[in-house]
Design a protein around this motif. Structure first.
Motif, PDB file in Angstrom:
ATOM      1  N   ILE A  78       0.875  -1.177   0.000  1.00 59.67           N
ATOM      2  CA  ILE A  78       0.000   0.000   0.000  1.00 59.67           C
ATOM      3  C   ILE A  78       0.912   1.227   0.000  1.00 59.67           C
ATOM      4  O   ILE A  78       1.846   1.309   0.805  1.00 59.67           O
ATOM      5  CB  ILE A  78      -0.913   0.037   1.236  1.00 59.67           C
ATOM      6  CG1 ILE A  78      -1.844  -1.178   1.270  1.00 59.67           C
ATOM      7  CG2 ILE A  78      -1.735   1.326   1.253  1.00 59.67           C
ATOM      8  CD1 ILE A  78      -2.719  -1.242   2.510  1.00 59.67           C
ATOM      9  N   THR A  79       0.671   2.133  -0.885  1.00 63.07           N
ATOM     10  CA  THR A  79       1.453   3.362  -0.913  1.00 63.07           C
ATOM     11  C   THR A  79       1.204   4.141   0.373  1.00 63.07           C
ATOM     12  O   THR A  79       0.062   4.302   0.806  1.00 63.07           O
ATOM     13  CB  THR A  79       1.076   4.220  -2.133  1.00 63.07           C
ATOM     14  OG1 THR A  79       1.229   3.429  -3.316  1.00 63.07           O
ATOM     15  CG2 THR A  79       1.974   5.439  -2.227  1.00 63.07           C
ATOM     16  N   THR A  80       2.289   4.619   0.994  1.00 57.94           N
ATOM     17  CA  THR A  80       2.184   5.325   2.263  1.00 57.94           C
ATOM     18  C   THR A  80       2.971   6.639   2.207  1.00 57.94           C
ATOM     19  O   THR A  80       3.715   6.895   1.269  1.00 57.94           O
ATOM     20  CB  THR A  80       2.747   4.471   3.414  1.00 57.94           C
ATOM     21  OG1 THR A  80       4.139   4.208   3.161  1.00 57.94           O
ATOM     22  CG2 THR A  80       2.009   3.161   3.544  1.00 57.94           C
ATOM     23  N   ARG A  81       2.805   7.416   3.230  1.00 57.36           N
ATOM     24  CA  ARG A  81       3.650   8.600   3.459  1.00 57.36           C
ATOM     25  C   ARG A  81       3.681   8.868   4.955  1.00 57.36           C
ATOM     26  O   ARG A  81       2.889   8.312   5.734  1.00 57.36           O
ATOM     27  CB  ARG A  81       3.109   9.822   2.721  1.00 57.36           C
ATOM     28  CG  ARG A  81       1.776  10.354   3.241  1.00 57.36           C
ATOM     29  CD  ARG A  81       1.465  11.716   2.666  1.00 57.36           C
ATOM     30  NE  ARG A  81       0.162  12.230   3.080  1.00 57.36           N
ATOM     31  CZ  ARG A  81      -0.051  12.910   4.201  1.00 57.36           C
ATOM     32  NH1 ARG A  81       0.950  13.117   5.052  1.00 57.36           N
ATOM     33  NH2 ARG A  81      -1.249  13.361   4.487  1.00 57.36           N
ATOM     34  N   CYS A  82       4.602   9.715   5.360  1.00 58.47           N
ATOM     35  CA  CYS A  82       4.688  10.070   6.773  1.00 58.47           C
ATOM     36  C   CYS A  82       3.514  10.970   7.175  1.00 58.47           C
ATOM     37  O   CYS A  82       3.104  11.856   6.408  1.00 58.47           O
ATOM     38  CB  CYS A  82       5.995  10.812   7.057  1.00 58.47           C
ATOM     39  SG  CYS A  82       7.489   9.822   6.860  1.00 58.47           S
ATOM     40  N   LEU A  83       3.000  10.752   8.353  1.00 56.21           N
ATOM     41  CA  LEU A  83       2.065  11.707   8.944  1.00 56.21           C
ATOM     42  C   LEU A  83       2.867  12.934   9.383  1.00 56.21           C
ATOM     43  O   LEU A  83       3.924  12.806  10.018  1.00 56.21           O
ATOM     44  CB  LEU A  83       1.369  11.073  10.148  1.00 56.21           C
ATOM     45  CG  LEU A  83       0.393  11.993  10.894  1.00 56.21           C
ATOM     46  CD1 LEU A  83      -0.876  12.191  10.072  1.00 56.21           C
ATOM     47  CD2 LEU A  83       0.059  11.424  12.269  1.00 56.21           C
ATOM     48  N   ILE A  84       2.396  14.110   9.042  1.00 52.30           N
ATOM     49  CA  ILE A  84       3.068  15.365   9.401  1.00 52.30           C
ATOM     50  C   ILE A  84       2.264  16.015  10.517  1.00 52.30           C
ATOM     51  O   ILE A  84       1.289  16.750  10.268  1.00 52.30           O
ATOM     52  CB  ILE A  84       3.184  16.306   8.178  1.00 52.30           C
ATOM     53  CG1 ILE A  84       3.723  15.560   6.955  1.00 52.30           C
ATOM     54  CG2 ILE A  84       4.054  17.510   8.519  1.00 52.30           C
ATOM     55  CD1 ILE A  84       5.110  14.982   7.139  1.00 52.30           C
ATOM     56  N   GLU A  94      -5.408  13.815   4.851  1.00 52.84           N
ATOM     57  CA  GLU A  94      -5.640  13.523   3.437  1.00 52.84           C
ATOM     58  C   GLU A  94      -4.356  12.926   2.871  1.00 52.84           C
ATOM     59  O   GLU A  94      -3.259  13.393   3.193  1.00 52.84           O
ATOM     60  CB  GLU A  94      -6.007  14.817   2.705  1.00 52.84           C
ATOM     61  CG  GLU A  94      -6.222  14.650   1.208  1.00 52.84           C
ATOM     62  CD  GLU A  94      -6.411  15.991   0.517  1.00 52.84           C
ATOM     63  OE1 GLU A  94      -6.346  16.009  -0.732  1.00 52.84           O
ATOM     64  OE2 GLU A  94      -6.596  17.005   1.222  1.00 52.84           O
ATOM     65  N   PHE A  95      -4.486  11.907   2.032  1.00 55.26           N
ATOM     66  CA  PHE A  95      -3.272  11.208   1.600  1.00 55.26           C
ATOM     67  C   PHE A  95      -2.356  12.089   0.758  1.00 55.26           C
ATOM     68  O   PHE A  95      -1.141  12.066   0.911  1.00 55.26           O
ATOM     69  CB  PHE A  95      -3.628   9.935   0.816  1.00 55.26           C
ATOM     70  CG  PHE A  95      -2.399   9.162   0.381  1.00 55.26           C
ATOM     71  CD1 PHE A  95      -1.653   8.460   1.321  1.00 55.26           C
ATOM     72  CD2 PHE A  95      -1.979   9.160  -0.938  1.00 55.26           C
ATOM     73  CE1 PHE A  95      -0.506   7.766   0.948  1.00 55.26           C
ATOM     74  CE2 PHE A  95      -0.842   8.467  -1.315  1.00 55.26           C
ATOM     75  CZ  PHE A  95      -0.112   7.769  -0.373  1.00 55.26           C
ATOM     76  N   GLU A 148      -2.657   5.074   1.719  1.00 54.28           N
ATOM     77  CA  GLU A 148      -3.521   5.431   0.595  1.00 54.28           C
ATOM     78  C   GLU A 148      -4.854   4.703   0.669  1.00 54.28           C
ATOM     79  O   GLU A 148      -5.891   5.219   0.261  1.00 54.28           O
ATOM     80  CB  GLU A 148      -2.818   5.129  -0.733  1.00 54.28           C
ATOM     81  CG  GLU A 148      -3.574   5.606  -1.957  1.00 54.28           C
ATOM     82  CD  GLU A 148      -2.810   5.382  -3.241  1.00 54.28           C
ATOM     83  OE1 GLU A 148      -3.010   6.174  -4.184  1.00 54.28           O
ATOM     84  OE2 GLU A 148      -2.015   4.424  -3.302  1.00 54.28           O
ATOM     85  N   ASN A 149      -4.848   3.461   1.174  1.00 56.68           N
ATOM     86  CA  ASN A 149      -6.086   2.702   1.352  1.00 56.68           C
ATOM     87  C   ASN A 149      -5.890   1.713   2.495  1.00 56.68           C
ATOM     88  O   ASN A 149      -4.798   1.642   3.098  1.00 56.68           O
ATOM     89  CB  ASN A 149      -6.497   1.981   0.058  1.00 56.68           C
ATOM     90  CG  ASN A 149      -5.425   1.008  -0.426  1.00 56.68           C
ATOM     91  OD1 ASN A 149      -5.094   0.042   0.262  1.00 56.68           O
ATOM     92  ND2 ASN A 149      -4.868   1.285  -1.601  1.00 56.68           N
ATOM     93  N   THR A 150      -6.897   0.941   2.807  1.00 59.40           N
ATOM     94  CA  THR A 150      -6.844  -0.022   3.921  1.00 59.40           C
ATOM     95  C   THR A 150      -7.077  -1.449   3.429  1.00 59.40           C
ATOM     96  O   THR A 150      -7.554  -2.303   4.173  1.00 59.40           O
ATOM     97  CB  THR A 150      -7.910   0.333   4.966  1.00 59.40           C
ATOM     98  OG1 THR A 150      -9.215   0.250   4.354  1.00 59.40           O
ATOM     99  CG2 THR A 150      -7.713   1.738   5.505  1.00 59.40           C
ATOM    100  N   HIS A 151      -6.714  -1.745   2.197  1.00 53.67           N
ATOM    101  CA  HIS A 151      -7.129  -2.991   1.563  1.00 53.67           C
ATOM    102  C   HIS A 151      -6.396  -4.237   2.044  1.00 53.67           C
ATOM    103  O   HIS A 151      -6.957  -5.329   2.021  1.00 53.67           O
ATOM    104  CB  HIS A 151      -6.958  -2.865   0.043  1.00 53.67           C
ATOM    105  CG  HIS A 151      -7.859  -1.852  -0.586  1.00 53.67           C
ATOM    106  ND1 HIS A 151      -7.666  -1.346  -1.848  1.00 53.67           N
ATOM    107  CD2 HIS A 151      -8.975  -1.241  -0.106  1.00 53.67           C
ATOM    108  CE1 HIS A 151      -8.611  -0.467  -2.120  1.00 53.67           C
ATOM    109  NE2 HIS A 151      -9.416  -0.387  -1.082  1.00 53.67           N
TER     110      HIS A 151
END
Length: 570
Positions: A78-84, A94-95, A148-151
């Motif tokens: 799953i595509t991710t990013r850091c929480l800021i 928002e992603f 990006e999602n919870t799949h």
């Protein structure tokens, strides 16, 4: 996730694999009646009964194909990013907000999944998140992630940037298939092929359903290992049941048909994953229908050869008469009596061979005494390691290609089918070695081309990838037959199993290749596949051609197989 081909090598099946171009069975000089004679001359090699059995088996193979490959989607990235935290809260994040590149470094056309710029503002939250709040020369790891999602399980178990733990699920499952071999072998020989098949498919169903409630990463991994260990043996049971009931002329085609159903299962599974992306719901959709296989114990026939080997001659007689009746053929009492007599003679011969074998040196000593056999024992595991690594590695990596992951995976699965049938046709016409060498090297060349093609040439890259997968499917189909033909009858099963078991190391390594790519560089899996494909093709020059030669019975015959002095197959 091995295709449905049995590890056990049936001697009669192997003998006729090499003579698939012949139109009819030769009658041996002593007029001995065996099951192949009965199939060819009396009850039919591939009649209504065999077709019905093959269709029943196809359902098992489709269910088994789902179980063997579902982890590719349930554990997908799953595509991710850091929480800021300076700019957003975990509940309302928002992603891909407009300010994201102020806080996160770019990574190609997107932003980095696992890093962010170090903050120089820790006290004030501002939803505009200006760039001057961050030190753009220093990056740090994430403390929390936005998905990006919870799949998939990546979200449920917090595996955002833990690529190795995510990829390990596939390796763990493949290890479970390794454990399945002795379990299903004992069960099948002790209680019959039908019982072993039914037990394995039911085990797959209930363990798969239980996985829906897996609340931890380790619970999920354990469920994958247990399911594979007590359920994946259905493949070999299904193969044996079909091979022992189909006549010699149709066995190679039947094997290719079984593999075709396995590929079809992967296509259907990808469609299901596309329609139902949530891994828990998908798990129920894939496994609940498999509970119907509990009735297979009463629907499937037992192996005639198993009945004969256990002295259950009345059961064998009743089954053969039923096959003949369904196929609208006649079975003579004389043939049934001959089968019984020959089964008794085979038991005595096997007991005598065991007694003689107990007085012989260990197999490893015999192998080291024979240079030709020793060479084959050194190089054939490399063929098997390569074929498993590349075949399953390309399937696993297909979901990480550019474009739609589901369509990519379906394309990679579908392309196997022509590969199986190309192998069937070409092996009988141009020989085993040219097919294997050509397939290995075409696969290697496609991997090399894929490495150097620009990312924007998506169509050509996909074509290269699919051609490579087709080529390795040709190898997978051919290798079972060829490896069986280069070893002597008395030790064929042991030496074949040695190569196949070492090859499973390649299958266990394959799910880790995406993690290698993420840790080293993106195209590293293709580099690995390319190198091993070229190496395996080159090693085939050290082995003999077996097309048109007699199946060797002794070490000495095997050592000279393919030589000009070798007696041709009659």
């Amino acid at each position: 996730m091995f295709p449905p081909v049995s590890l056990a090598v049936d001697q009669t099946s192997v003998r006729w694999h090499r003579n698939e171009v012949k139109d009819s069975i030769e009658v041996v000089s002593d007029k001995k009646v065996n099951l192949d004679n009965v199939l060819v001359e009396e009850i039919g090699q591939f009649g209504r009964y065999q077709i019905r059995t093959l269709l029943l088996i196809s359902v098992v193979l489709i269910f088994g194909g789902w179980a063997a490959t579902e982890y590719i989607f349930t554990t997908a990235r799953i595509t991710t990013r850091c929480l800021i935290p300076e700019c957003e809260g975990p509940e309302s994040a928002e992603f891909s907000p407009a300010w994201i590149l102020n806080a996160v470094p770019s990574n190609g056309d997107s932003f980095d999944n696992c890093l962010r710029f170090d903050s120089i503002n820790e006290t004030v939250r501002n939803e505009e998140c200006p760039a001057e709040w961050f030190n753009r020369k220093t990056t740090v790891g994430c403390s929390e992630y936005v998905y990006e999602n919870t799949h998939t399980i990546v979200y449920d178990y917090g595996l955002a940037c833990e690529e190795w733990r995510r990829a390990f699920v596939g390796t763990a499952r493949t290890f479970g298939t390794f454990l399945a071999l002795p379990i299903v072998g004992f069960t099948s020989d002790r209680w019959g092929r039908r019982f072993a098949l039914s037990l394995n498919v039911v085990n797959t169903a209930w363990v798969g359903v239980l996985r829906y409630w897996a609340d931890t990463y380790y619970g999920f991994v354990i469920s994958e290992v247990v399911e594979a260990a007590i359920g994946s043996g259905a493949f070999s049971c299904a193969h044996i049941l079909v091979m022992e009931l189909v006549g010699p002329k149709y066995r190679v085609a039947a094997g290719a048909t079984l593999n075709t159903f396995f590929s079809l299962a992967q296509v259907l599974m990808a469609l299901a994953a596309w329609a139902i992306p949530n891994w828990r719901t998908l798990t129920l959709v894939l496994y609940v229908p498999q509970l119907i296989t509990i009735c297979y114990y009463w629907m499937m026939p037992e192996s005639v050869r198993w009945y004969l080997s256990k002295g259950r001659y009345e059961d064998a007689k009743d089954l053969l008469k039923h096959v003949a009746r369904v196929n609208k053929r006649q079975l003579s009492d004389k043939s049934l009596q001959s089968l019984k007599e020959n089964a008794e003679a085979d038991k005595k011969r096997i007991a005598s061979e065991k007694e003689i074998k107990s007085k012989e040196p260990w197999l490893i000593v015999l192998v080291f005494r024979n240079k030709a056999i020793l060479t084959r024992c050194c190089i054939s595991p490399v063929w098997w390691f390569t074929s498993a690594l590349v075949y399953y590695g390309m399937s696993v990596n297909a979901v990480n290609l550019s474009g739609n992951r589901y369509l990519n995976y379906m394309a990679v699965a579908v392309v196997d089918v022509p590969g199986y049938w190309i192998a069937v046709v070409l092996m009988a016409r141009i020989g085993r070695k040219p097919v294997l060498i050509g397939a290995y090297w075409i696969c290697g060349a496609c991997q090399l081309g894929y490495i150097f093609l620009p990312l924007n040439m998506f169509a050509l890259s996909l074509m290269m990838y699919l051609t490579g997968k087709l080529s390795i499917a040709v190898v997978m189909m051919s290798l079972y037959i060829y490896t069986s033909e280069i070893y002597p009858t008395r030790y064929r099963h042991s030496l074949f199993a040695f190569s196949s078991m070492l090859g499973r190391i390649g299958a266990m390594t394959a799910p880790l290749t995406p993690a290698f790519g993420a840790s080293l560089f993106e195209k590293f899996p293709s580099v690995l596949f390319c190198g091993f494909a070229f190496l395996s093709g080159a090693l085939l020059f050290l082995a003999p051609e077996t097309l048109g030669t007699r199946l060797p019975d002794t070490m000495e015959e095997a050592a000279v197989i393919g030589a000009k002095t070798t007696e041709p197959q009659v």
